[in-house]
Enzyme design. Structure first.
Site, mmCIF file in Angstrom:
data_model
loop_
_atom_site.group_PDB
_atom_site.id
_atom_site.type_symbol
_atom_site.label_atom_id
_atom_site.label_comp_id
_atom_site.label_asym_id
_atom_site.label_seq_id
_atom_site.Cartn_x
_atom_site.Cartn_y
_atom_site.Cartn_z
ATOM 1 N N ALA A 175 0.856 -1.183 0.000
ATOM 2 C CA ALA A 175 0.000 0.000 0.000
ATOM 3 C C ALA A 175 0.893 1.234 0.000
ATOM 4 O O ALA A 175 2.109 1.128 0.195
ATOM 5 C CB ALA A 175 -0.908 0.017 1.219
ATOM 6 N N LYS A 176 0.326 2.367 -0.238
ATOM 7 C CA LYS A 176 1.061 3.623 -0.090
ATOM 8 C C LYS A 176 0.046 4.742 0.064
ATOM 9 O O LYS A 176 -1.087 4.627 -0.395
ATOM 10 C CB LYS A 176 1.914 3.896 -1.338
ATOM 11 N N GLY A 177 0.478 5.808 0.723
ATOM 12 C CA GLY A 177 -0.405 6.958 0.875
ATOM 13 C C GLY A 177 0.376 8.228 0.661
ATOM 14 O O GLY A 177 1.612 8.218 0.665
#
Ligand code: NAD
Length: 397
Positions: free
Chosen positions: A86-88
């Site tokens: 994931a990444k934000g």
């Protein structure tokens, strides 16, 4: 090369779940409200909850966050951690924010993504422009809303909140723990080797520190303020103190000023890009003189540069392996939080080194067996593992 099932390839090309939010936050001047874009992308839920950092930077965009989420999937699979990627990110320059503005921004961003994350769903961590304090605010906001303290919602927290000791240093330390094995592969001696580091933030600082502790000479360092050079090698603890006090490497009196672009093509043995993506490309790669590139940053080398390096015999230890120390200790932190049982620093460092070095030697064996570079070999390992898991699970319904 791995005869990947076409249906699986199709699925893995795109992230599984993506969230784009517009978030308003109040500046210190009470009537001023800025609205900025935030993102959280989960590439794959097959392997377990998703895991990945949150980046605050002015040029963050959906495509970049999605690409970084995918890299996290491969990274976790290569290291055999039970996570998908994931990444934000929030599209803002964090250096212009006061502490209270950053806190309000973080709390509002957390609220906007709160149903999307969770200790069994998706666990954020720090990345460029975010740190332990930002993770503490995220954890506090989440805990307040669910009604109980939930340390396992985020990793890279301060140790007083259930953060793991040695998480702060983990990426840089893990990266440098690979140097002896890589050096031995290329027939180079570690002690006395010349190292150049781009970026003197979380990753670059501890990578430089690790290199100096192994007897390397860190001859050049750069950050957003500029680049400096010292042929005898910098005293890293002293330079770190200077950067903490002044906010950057520029003006450090024990070094000569250097053009930041030149750092990448200096006469050195080991180059550590530990800042932003895409800095080594088809244009400057032919001029790179290092024998080893240890990728601290995510995506610092473009595919065109990779091709040049293959031809020139420069050994690149790819991001998905080289900078995986951070997510590995993040995994330890999550496990410790879920069990409410904390390990000693010696246990953490020993387990980190063991996982990093086992993964490196598996990838090196694969590279030799398949006649490829380390990046291709690492991706063969990561993608094959994910494909095997997807085939075993099948498709619902
Ligand atoms: P950070 O914000 O702590 O540090 C970034 C550093 O890069 C700063 O010193 C900044 O001044 C410098 N910088 C920014 N733009 C630059 C430029 N154009 N030229 C030279 N220097 C520049 O961030 P970080 O956590 O150290 O992350 C750095 C890289 O490592 C990112 O690509 C990140 O995705 C990757 N990474 C970080 C971790 C981690 O645990 N923090 C783990 C894996 C990968």
């Amino acid at each position: 090369m791995i005869n990947l099932d076409g249906n699986i390839h199709e699925r893995l090309r795109s992230p599984q779940r993506s969230l784009i939010v517009a978030l308003p936050f109040r500046r210190d001047e009470y009537d001023r409200v800025d609205t900025v874009f935030g993102y959280r992308v989960q590439h794959l839920h097959t392997m377990g909850p998703t895991k990945g950092g949150i980046r605050y930077a002015p040029d963050v965009n959906f495509g970049e966050v999605a690409a970084l989420a995918m890299l996290m999937t491969w990274k976790c699979a290569i290291l055999e951690l039970p996570f998908g990627g994931a990444k934000g990110g929030v599209r803002i320059d964090p250096t212009v924010l006061s502490r209270s503005e950053k806190q309000r921004l973080t709390r509002r961003y957390t609220m906007e993504i709160i149903n999307f994350i969770g200790p069994e769903k998706d666990i954020p961590a720090p990345d460029m422009g975010t740190d332990e304090q930002v993770m503490a605010w995220l954890m506090d906001t989440y805990s307040t809303h669910v009604g109980h303290t939930e340390p396992a919602i985020v990793t890279g927290k301060p140790p007083s909140l259930g953060g793991s000791i040695a998480r702060r240093e983990a990426t840089g330390r893990g990266l440098m723990s690979l140097l002896p094995a890589v050096a031995s592969h290329v027939g180079m001696t570690v002690a006395g080797s010349r190292v150049a580091v781009q970026g003197f933030g979380n990753v670059g600082k501890y990578a430089a520190q690790g290199a100096a502790e192994m007897g390397c000479k860190v001859i050049a360092v750069s950050d957003i303020t500029g680049a400096i050079y010292n042929d005898s090698g910098f005293d890293i603890p002293d330079l770190t103190r200077f950067v903490t006090e002044t906010g950057g490497v520029r003006g450090y009196r024990h070094g000569d000023e250097l053009d930041p672009g030149e750092l990448l093509t200096l006469d050195c043995d080991v180059l550590v890009p530990a800042a932003v993506g895409g800095v080594i490309n088809g244009d400057n790669a032919p001029a790179v003189r290092a024998r080893i590139v240890l990728e601290g940053a995510n995506g610092p080398t473009t595919t065109a540069a990779d091709e040049v390096f293959r031809e020139n015999g420069v050994v690149v230890v790819p991001d998905v392996l080289a900078n995986a120390g951070g997510v590995t200790v993040s995994y330890f932190e999550w496990v410790q939080d879920l069990q409410n049982y904390f390990w000693s620093e010696a246990e953490i460092v020993a387990r980190l080194r063991a996982i990093m070095n086992r993964s490196f030697s598996e990838v090196l064996d694969m590279a030799v067996r398949e006649g490829t570079d380390l990046r291709t070999a690492a991706l063969i390992k990561g993608i094959s593992r994910v494909a095997e898991a997807k085939l075993a699970r099948g498709i619902y319904p």
